[in-house]
Design a protein around this motif. Structure first.
Motif, PDB file in Angstrom:
ATOM      1  N   UNK A  81      20.146  -8.394   3.227  1.00 36.44           N
ATOM      2  CA  UNK A  81      20.047  -9.818   3.537  1.00 36.44           C
ATOM      3  C   UNK A  81      19.290 -10.108   4.818  1.00 36.44           C
ATOM      4  N   UNK A  82      18.386  -9.191   5.216  1.00 41.40           N
ATOM      5  CA  UNK A  82      17.609  -9.373   6.441  1.00 41.40           C
ATOM      6  C   UNK A  82      16.267 -10.006   6.080  1.00 41.40           C
ATOM      7  N   UNK A  83      15.856 -11.073   6.728  1.00 37.17           N
ATOM      8  CA  UNK A  83      14.541 -11.664   6.453  1.00 37.17           C
ATOM      9  C   UNK A  83      13.419 -10.784   6.984  1.00 37.17           C
ATOM     10  N   UNK A  84      12.217 -10.953   6.404  1.00 35.87           N
ATOM     11  CA  UNK A  84      11.090 -10.115   6.811  1.00 35.87           C
ATOM     12  C   UNK A  84       9.773 -10.863   6.632  1.00 35.87           C
ATOM     13  N   UNK A  85       8.723 -10.253   7.175  1.00 44.19           N
ATOM     14  CA  UNK A  85       7.355 -10.728   6.977  1.00 44.19           C
ATOM     15  C   UNK A  85       6.459  -9.515   6.845  1.00 44.19           C
ATOM     16  N   UNK A  86       5.327  -9.685   6.160  1.00 41.31           N
ATOM     17  CA  UNK A  86       4.429  -8.558   5.944  1.00 41.31           C
ATOM     18  C   UNK A  86       2.994  -8.947   6.247  1.00 41.31           C
ATOM     19  N   UNK A  87       2.208  -7.927   6.552  1.00 44.87           N
ATOM     20  CA  UNK A  87       0.778  -8.090   6.804  1.00 44.87           C
ATOM     21  C   UNK A  87       0.072  -6.930   6.103  1.00 44.87           C
ATOM     22  N   UNK A  88      -1.145  -7.146   5.642  1.00 41.62           N
ATOM     23  CA  UNK A  88      -1.813  -6.142   4.823  1.00 41.62           C
ATOM     24  C   UNK A  88      -2.496  -5.063   5.661  1.00 41.62           C
ATOM     25  N   UNK A  89      -2.561  -3.859   5.064  1.00 41.37           N
ATOM     26  CA  UNK A  89      -3.318  -2.751   5.618  1.00 41.37           C
ATOM     27  C   UNK A  89      -4.455  -2.370   4.699  1.00 41.37           C
ATOM     28  N   UNK A  90      -5.150  -1.307   5.050  1.00 42.85           N
ATOM     29  CA  UNK A  90      -6.343  -0.928   4.290  1.00 42.85           C
ATOM     30  C   UNK A  90      -6.045  -0.265   2.961  1.00 42.85           C
ATOM     31  N   UNK A  91      -4.814   0.196   2.747  1.00 43.20           N
ATOM     32  CA  UNK A  91      -4.479   0.856   1.480  1.00 43.20           C
ATOM     33  C   UNK A  91      -3.783  -0.074   0.484  1.00 43.20           C
ATOM     34  N   UNK A  92      -3.385  -1.258   0.886  1.00 41.41           N
ATOM     35  CA  UNK A  92      -2.524  -2.078   0.041  1.00 41.41           C
ATOM     36  C   UNK A  92      -3.198  -2.620  -1.210  1.00 41.41           C
ATOM     37  N   UNK A  93      -4.507  -2.849  -1.164  1.00 41.93           N
ATOM     38  CA  UNK A  93      -5.192  -3.304  -2.378  1.00 41.93           C
ATOM     39  C   UNK A  93      -6.438  -2.469  -2.671  1.00 41.93           C
ATOM     40  N   UNK A  94      -6.436  -1.232  -2.186  1.00 42.17           N
ATOM     41  CA  UNK A  94      -7.574  -0.347  -2.428  1.00 42.17           C
ATOM     42  C   UNK A  94      -7.679  -0.007  -3.911  1.00 42.17           C
ATOM     43  N   UNK A  95      -8.902   0.180  -4.388  1.00 42.74           N
ATOM     44  CA  UNK A  95      -9.121   0.562  -5.772  1.00 42.74           C
ATOM     45  C   UNK A  95      -8.659   1.993  -6.011  1.00 42.74           C
ATOM     46  N   UNK A  96      -8.278   2.271  -7.245  1.00 46.59           N
ATOM     47  CA  UNK A  96      -7.797   3.605  -7.605  1.00 46.59           C
ATOM     48  C   UNK A  96      -8.893   4.644  -7.371  1.00 46.59           C
ATOM     49  N   UNK A  97      -8.512   5.754  -6.743  1.00 47.19           N
ATOM     50  CA  UNK A  97      -9.434   6.855  -6.493  1.00 47.19           C
ATOM     51  C   UNK A  97      -9.096   8.007  -7.437  1.00 47.19           C
ATOM     52  N   UNK A  98     -10.010   8.318  -8.318  1.00 48.80           N
ATOM     53  CA  UNK A  98      -9.774   9.401  -9.281  1.00 48.80           C
ATOM     54  C   UNK A  98      -9.761  10.739  -8.552  1.00 48.80           C
ATOM     55  N   UNK A  99      -8.665  11.497  -8.641  1.00 48.18           N
ATOM     56  CA  UNK A  99      -8.607  12.807  -7.980  1.00 48.18           C
ATOM     57  C   UNK A  99      -9.599  13.778  -8.613  1.00 48.18           C
ATOM     58  N   UNK A 100     -10.320  14.499  -7.782  1.00 47.81           N
ATOM     59  CA  UNK A 100     -11.307  15.448  -8.290  1.00 47.81           C
ATOM     60  C   UNK A 100     -10.670  16.538  -9.149  1.00 47.81           C
ATOM     61  N   UNK A 101      -9.436  16.919  -8.823  1.00 47.67           N
ATOM     62  CA  UNK A 101      -8.808  17.997  -9.577  1.00 47.67           C
ATOM     63  C   UNK A 101      -8.536  17.614 -11.027  1.00 47.67           C
TER      64      UNK A 101
END
Length: 340
Positions: A81-101
């Protein structure tokens, strides 16, 4: 603020939920991240929580709606029940990166993509398009009454999480104690930068609500500005800087387009708080304000340093901002007074 009590904030930075979601390792890291947050919340009992970007590792998330992982990240705070706020970083909406393996033996693994209300299984239920900032923020706001996050002005797009919150005295909303500013420092779907437009927005907004500079101001974004590189300690951490780990160079924004000039000339601004660098947790003075890193909270992301969270304690009379870091093993270190 509660009458006669300080206002305490816990900062969770770089949780990186959803990292390597197709492996056994990835989900285990999310479980460990929840344990860290539970420890901090139980030990500190904060009045408010700030999610300081890279809540999820979107470039590793296969499902169409990455908000499912966002929900996991905020669940320890929400359940109390604790209120919060958020801010975006560089990974939050990054496009999917296909793993080379995946393109060598043994090839693409069996994918389990738990998309909500999906009648498909395996790869058919997966999506590689990513979940945009506006979608993530809309989901958080629409489904969580305790969230104080905001989209911010549309004219600042593609940056999204630009807004200000007022912490009020127990006397009521006409008695502001401190303003908390949140800025989107970019990355992921667009360059890592705080734009001139965002700086102009801050200047107009702060002049509007705090024209006489009477009310102190604290600033939160994810990627450190270039000013952090100038004050970064070398060969350990020594006074006047305060912290425990200084294990990498500052990975700063791609450009400085005016926001730091505004903040350093504004005496009401007491400190800036960022994440992004998992191997840094110091606070250093820069002219009349403090530049602080949080502490890497999540088990996702690079680095094997112990996890924790930066804590802020704000008192009204006399006004002060004190800070320390609470670790996953309950230890407290790096106490500092950011505004006497």
């Amino acid at each position: 603020m509660r009458a006669g009590a300080p206002f305490k904030i816990a900062i969770f930075a770089d949780l990186h939920f959803g990292e390597n979601a197709w492996t056994d390792w990835g989900p285990r890291q999310d479980v460990n991240s929840v344990k860290v947050m539970n420890t901090v919340l139980d030990d500190e009992n904060p009045d408010f929580v700030i999610y300081l970007g890279d809540v999820i590792t979107a470039n590793n998330i296969l499902i169409a709606n990455a908000s499912l992982y966002w929900d996991q990240a905020i669940s320890p705070t929400k359940s109390r029940g604790i209120p919060w706020a958020s801010v975006f970083g560089n990974h939050d909406d990054a496009l999917f990166e296909w793993p080379m393996e995946w393109f060598s033996a043994p090839g693409i693994p069996r994918l389990i993509c738990p998309e909500a209300n999906s009648t498909h299984s395996g790869a058919e239920a997966c999506s590689f398009r990513g979940t945009h900032r506006l979608e993530l923020m809309k989901h958080e706001i629409d489904h969580n009454a305790l969230s104080f996050s905001k989209n911010g002005p549309k004219e600042l797009w593609p940056s999204v999480s630009n807004y200000v919150l007022q912490v009020s005295s127990s006397d009521g909303p006409k008695s502001p104690v401190v303003y908390l500013y949140f800025l989107d420092s970019g990355g992921g779907s667009y360059p890592e930068v705080i734009s001139t437009a965002q700086a102009d927005w801050f200047r107009h907004k702060s002049d509007q609500i705090n024209p006489d500079l009477r009310v102190p101001e604290l600033i939160f974004w994810h990627i450190p500005s270039r000013a952090y590189k100038k004050v970064a300690p070398r060969f350990g951490i020594h006074r006047p800087c305060v912290g425990l780990i200084n294990k990498e160079g500052v990975a700063a924004q791609k450009a400085e387009l005016g926001i730091m000039k505004l903040l350093t000339k504004r005496p009401s601004v007491k400190a800036i708080f960022v994440g992004h660098n998992h191997g840094l947790d110091w606070c250093c003075p820069n002219e009349k304000l403090w530049l602080c890193f949080a502490r890497h909270t999540g088990y996702g992301g690079y680095g094997d340093w112990a996890r924790g969270a930066r804590i802020l304690e704000i008192t009204q009379k006399p006004f002060s901002v004190k800070s320390w870091i609470r670790m996953e093993d309950n230890v407290v270190h790096s106490r500092v007074v950011l505004s006497p």
